[in-house]
Each structure stands twice: as structure tokens, then as C-alpha cells.
Design a protein around this motif. Structure first.
Motif, PDB file in Angstrom:
ATOM      1  N   SER A  43       0.844  -1.205   0.000  1.00 31.78           N
ATOM      2  CA  SER A  43       0.000   0.000   0.000  1.00 31.78           C
ATOM      3  C   SER A  43       0.873   1.247   0.000  1.00 31.78           C
ATOM      4  CB  SER A  43      -0.852   0.054   1.274  1.00 31.78           C
ATOM      5  OG  SER A  43      -1.708  -1.036   1.350  1.00 31.78           O
ATOM      6  N   PHE A  44       0.312   2.344  -0.467  1.00 33.06           N
ATOM      7  CA  PHE A  44       1.057   3.614  -0.524  1.00 33.06           C
ATOM      8  C   PHE A  44       1.709   3.968   0.810  1.00 33.06           C
ATOM      9  CE2 PHE A  44      -2.272   4.785  -3.868  1.00 33.06           C
ATOM     10  CZ  PHE A  44      -1.413   4.541  -4.931  1.00 33.06           C
ATOM     11  N   THR A  45       0.960   3.755   1.897  1.00 26.62           N
ATOM     12  CA  THR A  45       1.475   4.181   3.212  1.00 26.62           C
ATOM     13  C   THR A  45       2.660   3.345   3.682  1.00 26.62           C
ATOM     14  OG1 THR A  45      -0.083   2.711   4.315  1.00 26.62           O
ATOM     15  CG2 THR A  45      -0.789   5.011   4.010  1.00 26.62           C
ATOM     16  N   LEU A  46       2.891   2.219   3.023  1.00 26.40           N
ATOM     17  CA  LEU A  46       3.974   1.318   3.434  1.00 26.40           C
ATOM     18  C   LEU A  46       5.212   1.467   2.566  1.00 26.40           C
ATOM     19  CD1 LEU A  46       1.788  -1.901   3.839  1.00 26.40           C
ATOM     20  CD2 LEU A  46       2.407  -0.257   5.623  1.00 26.40           C
ATOM     21  N   ILE A  47       5.080   2.188   1.471  1.00 30.68           N
ATOM     22  CA  ILE A  47       6.164   2.220   0.484  1.00 30.68           C
ATOM     23  C   ILE A  47       7.453   2.787   1.088  1.00 30.68           C
ATOM     24  CG2 ILE A  47       6.915   3.254  -1.700  1.00 30.68           C
ATOM     25  CD1 ILE A  47       4.046   2.901  -2.723  1.00 30.68           C
ATOM     26  N   GLU A  48       7.312   3.850   1.872  1.00 33.07           N
ATOM     27  CA  GLU A  48       8.515   4.469   2.431  1.00 33.07           C
ATOM     28  C   GLU A  48       9.217   3.517   3.418  1.00 33.07           C
ATOM     29  OE1 GLU A  48       7.893   8.441   3.862  1.00 33.07           O
ATOM     30  OE2 GLU A  48      10.050   8.833   3.879  1.00 33.07           O
ATOM     31  N   THR A  49       8.452   2.669   4.059  1.00 25.55           N
ATOM     32  CA  THR A  49       9.028   1.684   4.987  1.00 25.55           C
ATOM     33  C   THR A  49       9.739   0.569   4.220  1.00 25.55           C
ATOM     34  OG1 THR A  49       7.244   2.109   6.545  1.00 25.55           O
ATOM     35  CG2 THR A  49       8.417   0.024   6.809  1.00 25.55           C
ATOM     36  N   GLY A  62       6.986  -1.972  -6.017  1.00 26.52           N
ATOM     37  CA  GLY A  62       5.842  -1.597  -6.843  1.00 26.52           C
ATOM     38  C   GLY A  62       4.808  -0.804  -6.071  1.00 26.52           C
ATOM     39  N   ALA A  63       3.935  -0.118  -6.818  1.00 23.15           N
ATOM     40  CA  ALA A  63       2.758   0.527  -6.247  1.00 23.15           C
ATOM     41  C   ALA A  63       1.537  -0.100  -6.919  1.00 23.15           C
ATOM     42  CB  ALA A  63       2.795   2.031  -6.493  1.00 23.15           C
ATOM     43  N   GLN A  64       0.394   0.027  -6.266  1.00 23.50           N
ATOM     44  CA  GLN A  64      -0.806  -0.669  -6.752  1.00 23.50           C
ATOM     45  C   GLN A  64      -1.697   0.178  -7.631  1.00 23.50           C
ATOM     46  OE1 GLN A  64      -2.795  -2.169  -3.243  1.00 23.50           O
ATOM     47  NE2 GLN A  64      -0.882  -2.964  -2.407  1.00 23.50           N
ATOM     48  N   ASN A  65      -1.338   1.445  -7.794  1.00 27.80           N
ATOM     49  CA  ASN A  65      -2.187   2.358  -8.553  1.00 27.80           C
ATOM     50  C   ASN A  65      -1.466   3.695  -8.623  1.00 27.80           C
ATOM     51  OD1 ASN A  65      -4.489   3.393  -9.858  1.00 27.80           O
ATOM     52  ND2 ASN A  65      -5.569   3.815  -7.940  1.00 27.80           N
ATOM     53  N   LEU A  83       5.426   8.849  -6.263  1.00 28.15           N
ATOM     54  CA  LEU A  83       5.890   7.452  -6.291  1.00 28.15           C
ATOM     55  C   LEU A  83       7.352   7.382  -6.743  1.00 28.15           C
ATOM     56  CD1 LEU A  83       2.715   5.698  -7.745  1.00 28.15           C
ATOM     57  CD2 LEU A  83       3.454   5.858  -5.352  1.00 28.15           C
ATOM     58  N   LYS A  84       7.690   8.232  -7.698  1.00 24.01           N
ATOM     59  CA  LYS A  84       9.082   8.263  -8.163  1.00 24.01           C
ATOM     60  C   LYS A  84       9.994   8.705  -7.021  1.00 24.01           C
ATOM     61  CE  LYS A  84       9.928   9.697 -12.550  1.00 24.01           C
ATOM     62  NZ  LYS A  84      10.236  10.653 -13.636  1.00 24.01           N
ATOM     63  N   ASP A  85       9.538   9.692  -6.276  1.00 28.98           N
ATOM     64  CA  ASP A  85      10.298  10.220  -5.145  1.00 28.98           C
ATOM     65  C   ASP A  85      10.607   9.129  -4.109  1.00 28.98           C
ATOM     66  OD1 ASP A  85      11.392  12.337  -3.545  1.00 28.98           O
ATOM     67  OD2 ASP A  85       9.528  12.391  -2.383  1.00 28.98           O
ATOM     68  N   LEU A  86       9.734   8.139  -4.011  1.00 31.20           N
ATOM     69  CA  LEU A  86       9.918   7.050  -3.040  1.00 31.20           C
ATOM     70  C   LEU A  86      10.725   5.887  -3.604  1.00 31.20           C
ATOM     71  CD1 LEU A  86       6.333   6.865  -1.475  1.00 31.20           C
ATOM     72  CD2 LEU A  86       8.386   7.770  -0.405  1.00 31.20           C
ATOM     73  N   GLY A  87      11.099   5.981  -4.872  1.00 32.75           N
ATOM     74  CA  GLY A  87      11.900   4.903  -5.456  1.00 32.75           C
ATOM     75  C   GLY A  87      11.083   3.760  -6.032  1.00 32.75           C
ATOM     76  N   VAL A  88       9.814   4.010  -6.289  1.00 29.61           N
ATOM     77  CA  VAL A  88       8.971   2.961  -6.886  1.00 29.61           C
ATOM     78  C   VAL A  88       9.431   2.683  -8.321  1.00 29.61           C
ATOM     79  CG1 VAL A  88       6.615   2.490  -7.741  1.00 29.61           C
ATOM     80  CG2 VAL A  88       6.969   3.409  -5.429  1.00 29.61           C
ATOM     81  N   HIS A  89       9.478   1.408  -8.675  1.00 32.33           N
ATOM     82  CA  HIS A  89       9.945   0.983  -9.995  1.00 32.33           C
ATOM     83  C   HIS A  89       8.787   0.665 -10.945  1.00 32.33           C
ATOM     84  CE1 HIS A  89      11.390  -2.153 -12.869  1.00 32.33           C
ATOM     85  NE2 HIS A  89      12.517  -1.472 -12.823  1.00 32.33           N
ATOM     86  N   THR A  90       7.715   0.126 -10.363  1.00 39.47           N
ATOM     87  CA  THR A  90       6.638  -0.455 -11.178  1.00 39.47           C
ATOM     88  C   THR A  90       5.289  -0.019 -10.634  1.00 39.47           C
ATOM     89  OG1 THR A  90       8.038  -2.400 -11.514  1.00 39.47           O
ATOM     90  CG2 THR A  90       5.673  -2.685 -11.937  1.00 39.47           C
ATOM     91  N   ILE A  91       4.342   0.226 -11.520  1.00 42.03           N
ATOM     92  CA  ILE A  91       2.981   0.537 -11.059  1.00 42.03           C
ATOM     93  C   ILE A  91       2.012  -0.471 -11.673  1.00 42.03           C
ATOM     94  CG2 ILE A  91       1.191   2.302 -10.816  1.00 42.03           C
ATOM     95  CD1 ILE A  91       3.327   4.446 -11.232  1.00 42.03           C
ATOM     96  N   ILE A  92       1.226  -1.092 -10.809  1.00 37.81           N
ATOM     97  CA  ILE A  92       0.176  -2.012 -11.261  1.00 37.81           C
ATOM     98  C   ILE A  92      -1.032  -1.160 -11.653  1.00 37.81           C
ATOM     99  CG2 ILE A  92      -1.413  -3.863 -10.546  1.00 37.81           C
ATOM    100  CD1 ILE A  92       0.719  -4.706  -8.444  1.00 37.81           C
ATOM    101  N   LEU A  93      -1.535  -1.345 -12.856  1.00 36.56           N
ATOM    102  CA  LEU A  93      -2.675  -0.551 -13.309  1.00 36.56           C
ATOM    103  C   LEU A  93      -3.758  -1.455 -13.894  1.00 36.56           C
ATOM    104  CD1 LEU A  93      -0.667   2.416 -14.859  1.00 36.56           C
ATOM    105  CD2 LEU A  93      -2.056   2.467 -12.768  1.00 36.56           C
ATOM    106  N   GLY A  94      -4.993  -0.993 -13.755  1.00 30.82           N
ATOM    107  CA  GLY A  94      -6.114  -1.739 -14.336  1.00 30.82           C
ATOM    108  C   GLY A  94      -6.454  -3.015 -13.590  1.00 30.82           C
ATOM    109  N   HIS A  95      -6.035  -3.111 -12.330  1.00 31.72           N
ATOM    110  CA  HIS A  95      -6.409  -4.297 -11.557  1.00 31.72           C
ATOM    111  C   HIS A  95      -7.932  -4.432 -11.536  1.00 31.72           C
ATOM    112  CE1 HIS A  95      -7.057  -7.042  -8.247  1.00 31.72           C
ATOM    113  NE2 HIS A  95      -5.841  -7.480  -8.502  1.00 31.72           N
ATOM    114  N   SER A  96      -8.423  -5.651 -11.533  1.00 32.66           N
ATOM    115  CA  SER A  96      -9.880  -5.844 -11.629  1.00 32.66           C
ATOM    116  C   SER A  96     -10.618  -5.206 -10.454  1.00 32.66           C
ATOM    117  CB  SER A  96     -10.230  -7.321 -11.742  1.00 32.66           C
ATOM    118  OG  SER A  96     -10.080  -7.935 -10.497  1.00 32.66           O
ATOM    119  N   GLU A  97      -9.951  -5.114  -9.284  1.00 35.66           N
ATOM    120  CA  GLU A  97     -10.625  -4.441  -8.165  1.00 35.66           C
ATOM    121  C   GLU A  97     -10.782  -2.953  -8.453  1.00 35.66           C
ATOM    122  OE1 GLU A  97      -8.022  -6.066  -5.189  1.00 35.66           O
ATOM    123  OE2 GLU A  97      -8.882  -8.032  -5.655  1.00 35.66           O
ATOM    124  N   ARG A  98      -9.827  -2.379  -9.179  1.00 37.94           N
ATOM    125  CA  ARG A  98      -9.954  -0.975  -9.600  1.00 37.94           C
ATOM    126  C   ARG A  98     -11.019  -0.858 -10.698  1.00 37.94           C
ATOM    127  NH1 ARG A  98      -8.452   2.002  -5.843  1.00 37.94           N
ATOM    128  NH2 ARG A  98      -9.181   3.559  -7.317  1.00 37.94           N
TER     129      ARG A  98
END
Ligand code: PGA
Length: 250
Positions: A43-49, A62-65, A83-98
């Protein structure tokens, strides 16, 4: 062409910071000698950890959205710049829950895909049919439309940073898995669709993950299929006991 396997864990809306740090740390240690490509998407709130724990390891972050806009007055959204600022490499998009719970349509998903690629991210574009669509014989057509619309306007160069995840909606979190044969058939079909859009070479290179109740006891059979190049794992990604055997499937 041999494609490398890519195993991703989608943690969805689970875990506190302490729990996330514990799981990420255990995965990094366990997967140090893993042979495949790995990703965890908290989750977004966990990325920095999680970011400093996976940094410099073979486990990608990765991030989920993400939001469809770079920044601005968008209450409750998270930007690609953040997300870039946190070092995220990949973003999951279009997940069926979204798509289904939060009513994201192909046009919105496509906007996010292009924005994420523009900012240098890898994108995992999720596609997949509902049970009624499968029963009506429309699984291929639905996946074709979601692929074409999701990739609209994506350049051949940027396509090299796109992974497709086929996740039949009826298999997600239900304990029902598509048979390896049924999944492989859709993967092969989607690969053809990519081939029509970008050419045979791009289609052969495209990593297509399967998602939907992937577990330690079905991972190897799924991965054995010609067109299945990895997994996007939900429930089983939340515990080392289940994610590690999937990530190290024999
Ligand atoms: P599941 O979720 O493994 O719990 O079925 C997969 C996903 O939604 O990515």
C-alpha cells in the motif's frame, strides 16, 4: 524466444508498517538467490518503509495504482511524481478491483499507463474477464479490448516497460484457478493481439503474468505453460510460507 519469469506480490490493502517491514525483510533474505525477477507492491502508506529494505536487492518495489494526473487538486489521489520520489519501480494498473469496485474504465487506465510510462516506470497492465463474460464465450474478446485500449498510444519503445497480467476476475481471491490450459490459451491470444499491434518480436518478448489464486501447489504447473511468464499473486503474497515457494517454483 526464452522469456524470464517475473513473480510479483500484490499486497492489496493489508499490513501495518511493522508487518510490512518484517515481510519485506524476510523476502529479501529468502529470495537473494532466487532465479527470477521479483516485485512486491505494498500500500502507498507502506512504500517508504519497504523502500530501504528492498533497495539494491533483486526485489523490485511496486505501487498498486496512481492518479491519472501528475499533480494538482485531486483529493485522496497519489501522483507518479510522489511514487518516483519514493523509489517505486513499477505501477500495477487496471487491476480488476480498480476496474470493477472503483469503476475505472479503459480510457482512465490508458491515461494512467501513458503517464506512468512517460515518467519511466514499468507498468503491469491487468486484464481479465468476468465469470459471465467467460460463460458467454467472450473471454478472448474482453481481454483483446482491454489490451488494445490499455495500450492505445503507447510507443513500441515504451512497450518494453509493459508487462501484462491476465487475471480472470472469477479466479481472484476465490480459490478457483484457471486451468493451466485455459490460462495459456488466453495468454497465447493476448500475445497475438500484441503481435498485431507491435509486431512479432515485441509479442515474443512480452512478459504475460497469470494472476488469480496462484498458490504454491499450482504455480509450477501454470509456469510450465509456454505463454505463462510469471505470476501476480495476491493472498499468497502476504506470507513468506506461501510466497517463497511460488517465487522459487521448481
Ligand atoms: P489472489 O489475487 O492471488 O488473491 O487471487 C491476485 C490479484 O488480485 O492480483
Amino acid at each position: 524466444m526464452s522469456r524470464s519469469y517475473y513473480i510479483a506480490g500484490n499486497w492489496k490493502m493489508h499490513k501495518t508498517r511493522a508487518e510490512a517491514a518484517e515481510l519485506a525483510g524476510a523476502l529479501v533474505t529468502a529470495l537473494k538467490d532466487g532465479k527470477h525477477k521479483y516485485l512486491i507492491a505494498p500500500s502507498f502508506t507502506l512504500i517508504e518503509t519497504v523502500a530501504p529494505i528492498v533497495k539494491g536487492t533483486n526485489v523490485l518495489l511496486g505501487a498498486q495504482n496512481c492518479a491519472p494526473e501528475e499533480q494538482g487538486a485531486h483529493t485522496g489521489e497519489v501522483s507518479v511524481l510522489q511514487l518516483k520520489d519514493l523509489g517505486v519501480h513499477t505501477i500495477i494498473l487496471g487491476h480488476s478491483e480498480r476496474r470493477h469496485n472503483y469503476k475505472e474504465d479503459d480510457a482512465l487506465i490508458n491515461k494512467k499507463v501513458k503517464l506512468a510510462l512517460h515518467h519511466g516506470f514499468e507498468v503491469i497492465l491487468c486484464i481479465g474477464e468476468l465469470l459471465e463474460e467467460r460463460e458467454a464465450g467472450k473471454a478472448e474478446a474482453v481481454c483483446e479490448t482491454q489490451t488494445i485500449k490499455g495500450l492505445e498510444g503507447v510507443s513500441a519503445e515504451d512497450l518494453s516497460r509493459v508487462v501484462i497480467a491476465y487475471e480472470p476476475v472469477w479466479a481472484i481471491g476465490t480459490g478457483k484457478t484457471a486451468t493451466p490450459e485455459d490460462a495459456d490459451a488466453i495468454h497465447a491470444y493476448v500475445r497475438q493481439v500484441v503481435g498485431k499491434l507491435y509486431g512479432e518480436m515485441a509479442a515474443q518478448k512480452m512478459i504475460i503474468q497469470y494472476g488469480g489464486s496462484v498458490k504454491p501447489d499450482n504455480a509450477a504447473q501454470l509456469m510450465a505453460k509456454e505463454n505463462i511468464d510469471g505470476a501476480l499473486v495476491g493472498g499468497a503474497a502476504l506470507k513468506t510460507d506461501t510466497f517463497i515457494p511460488i517465487a522459487k517454483f521448481a
